[in-house]
Design an enzyme around this catalytic site. Structure first.
Site, PDB file in Angstrom:
ATOM      1  N   LEU A   1       9.338   2.634   5.222  1.00  0.00           N
ATOM      2  CA  LEU A   1       9.474   3.368   6.475  1.00  0.00           C
ATOM      3  C   LEU A   1      10.818   4.050   6.629  1.00  0.00           C
ATOM      4  CD1 LEU A   1       7.596   1.057   9.009  1.00  0.00           C
ATOM      5  CD2 LEU A   1       6.763   3.067   7.773  1.00  0.00           C
TER       6      LEU A   1
ATOM      7  N   LEU B   1      13.369   7.969   2.695  1.00  0.00           N
ATOM      8  CA  LEU B   1      12.941   8.202   1.322  1.00  0.00           C
ATOM      9  C   LEU B   1      11.529   7.683   1.091  1.00  0.00           C
ATOM     10  CD1 LEU B   1      16.229   7.356  -0.594  1.00  0.00           C
ATOM     11  CD2 LEU B   1      15.274   9.601  -0.101  1.00  0.00           C
TER      12      LEU B   1
ATOM     13  N   ILE C   1      10.041  -8.544   1.236  1.00  0.00           N
ATOM     14  CA  ILE C   1      10.384  -8.708  -0.180  1.00  0.00           C
ATOM     15  C   ILE C   1      11.001 -10.069  -0.476  1.00  0.00           C
ATOM     16  CG2 ILE C   1      10.675  -6.244  -0.604  1.00  0.00           C
ATOM     17  CD1 ILE C   1      13.729  -6.771  -0.499  1.00  0.00           C
TER      18      ILE C   1
ATOM     19  N   TYR D   1      26.950  -3.407  -0.809  1.00  0.00           N
ATOM     20  CA  TYR D   1      25.909  -2.456  -1.194  1.00  0.00           C
ATOM     21  C   TYR D   1      26.126  -1.985  -2.629  1.00  0.00           C
ATOM     22  CZ  TYR D   1      23.119   1.889  -1.029  1.00  0.00           C
ATOM     23  OH  TYR D   1      22.233   2.897  -1.283  1.00  0.00           O
TER      24      TYR D   1
ATOM     25  N   LYS E   1      23.938  -2.806  -6.099  1.00  0.00           N
ATOM     26  CA  LYS E   1      23.323  -1.746  -6.896  1.00  0.00           C
ATOM     27  C   LYS E   1      23.741  -1.826  -8.370  1.00  0.00           C
ATOM     28  CE  LYS E   1      20.641   0.225  -3.949  1.00  0.00           C
ATOM     29  NZ  LYS E   1      19.168   0.117  -4.147  1.00  0.00           N
TER      30      LYS E   1
ATOM     31  N   ILE F   1      21.933  11.629   0.577  1.00  0.00           N
ATOM     32  CA  ILE F   1      20.664  12.321   0.767  1.00  0.00           C
ATOM     33  C   ILE F   1      20.578  12.860   2.192  1.00  0.00           C
ATOM     34  CG2 ILE F   1      18.154  12.130   0.656  1.00  0.00           C
ATOM     35  CD1 ILE F   1      19.660  11.835  -2.030  1.00  0.00           C
TER      36      ILE F   1
END
Length: 376
Positions: free
Chosen positions: A64, A67, A110, A198, A202, A228
């Site tokens: 949601l 992306l 998740i 973060y 990654k 983005i």
């Protein structure tokens, strides 16, 4: 293996001790006692190869966000709406169902390994796109939650993807680099020492995906996204979100307060380019890919350059700067420009939107939405 079994027994005894609220250890037991290769040959798991289906069956976690919704729309046009399943822990807002986005939606946490596994098996998933994550500024405000979502959740995804032979996409970010990385340009392979949870998560995802690829044959694919920019969503806690907020504020109020210094240069990309790159790398033949993780880039600009371009169309826009020290420190540790030569050479990446096209597209889109809202 005897060591792992001994550790597992010890952890189980600790968990079963009265008065011990050790839920994290219960998660540890699963990871100690299970690996994607510890599955018997007669197990009843269902895995579909691409030759068995006309189209991949795609599950998007964290679907949601800007992306996830955008990618679902693109993939449903290409593969059919019922072959792409959005999932999230939130209730889908009404606009998701009233903008040509109708298609399957499933609640999925998740951190719930069993439920996630059932979704993959019951829906015959072959591609998994893992967008669930806490972004940079939000993650710094809640490190423990970011660690759980961005790292523990990733481990669940990796195990399930390897177990069921999925093609897995996990996005990375400019935040995967740190102040000791070369910044202009930043190559695919260099020193990575990020200073945000973060970014750390990654880098962890990039390395774990590569490890699972070499250890278990997992078809892991990853792109390092720049900032983005999209007209379809509000800023969501990222350091580069000023480049989204400026368009909304310019159209609605004619005033914009930027929380980064005017000369802060960062790599950026319009969302259509980002989504197309994601589809292209997922569809690329494996033999074309020499790496598991690629930089992709489109443009690189500063707040003052973006303001100047916006003011060409909205000359009355008033801009002030109120520097957020947390976001500024993050931005100062990130790349100023991405070197994406490998992506362009190996699988034909090519961006379509530069800064002037970006500004025109964003203002037209947000302006049209505002006029519709005012009329309503």
């Amino acid at each position: 293996m005897p060591v792992f079994r001994a550790l597992a027994r010890a952890a189980q005894q600790t968990v079963l001790t009265p008065g011990c609220g050790c839920r994290p250890l219960a998660l540890a037991v699963r990871h100690i006692s299970f690996s994607p290769r510890q599955v018997t040959s007669d197990a009843s798991f269902h895995s579909v190869s691409f030759s068995e289906t006309d189209h991949p069956k795609v599950l998007i976690t964290g679907g949601l966000g800007q992306l996830g919704v955008g990618l679902a729309k693109l993939l449903r046009k290409r593969f059919g709406k019922n072959n792409v399943i959005l999932s999230d822990i939130r209730k889908p807002p009404s606009h998701v169902f009233h903008s040509g986005m109708t298609g399957p939606f499933i609640y999925s946490d998740i951190l719930d390994y069993k439920n996630l596994r059932e979704i993959v098996v019951n829906n015959r998933i072959t591609w998994l796109v893992h967008y669930s994550a806490l972004l940079s500024a939000v993650g710094e405000a809640n490190v423990s939650l970011a660690r759980a979502v961005n790292i523990t959740g990733l481990h669940n995804i990796l195990d399930i993807a390897a177990e069921h032979g999925l093609r897995l996409f996990v996005p990375s970010t400019i935040g995967a680099f740190g102040p000791t990385s070369p910044r202009n340009p930043t190559p695919d392979l260099c020193v990575q020492r990020p200073r945000t949870i973060y970014g750390v998560s990654k880098v962890h995802a990039e390395l774990m995906g590569e490890y699972y690829h070499h250890k278990y044959g997992l078809d892991f694919r990853c792109l390092r996204y720049p900032g983005i920019i999209s007209a379809d969503s509000q800023p969501g806690g990222g350091t580069t979100d000023y480049a989204v907020a400026i368009f909304h504020d310019a159209v609605k109020t004619g005033k914009f307060e930027c929380n980064l210094k005017p000369d802060t240069r960062l790599p950026m990309m319009y969302i259509d380019d980002c989504l197309r790159a994601t589809l292209e790398v997922m569809e690329s033949p494996a033999e074309q890919l020499s790496m598991r993780t690629y930089n992709i880039n489109a443009m690189s600009f500063t707040p003052e350059e973006l303001v100047a371009e916006v003011q060409k169309q909205l000359p009355d826009l008033q801009v002030t700067y109120n520097i957020d020290p947390v976001r500024q420190a993050i931005a100062d540790s990130w790349p100023m420009n991405f070197d994406d030569e490998n992506a362009r050479r190996e699988w034909g990446w090519k961006h379509e939107y530069d800064l002037p096209e970006l500004v025109t597209t964003m203002l037209n889109s947000i302006g049209a939405d505002s006029r519709i809202a005012s009329a309503n």
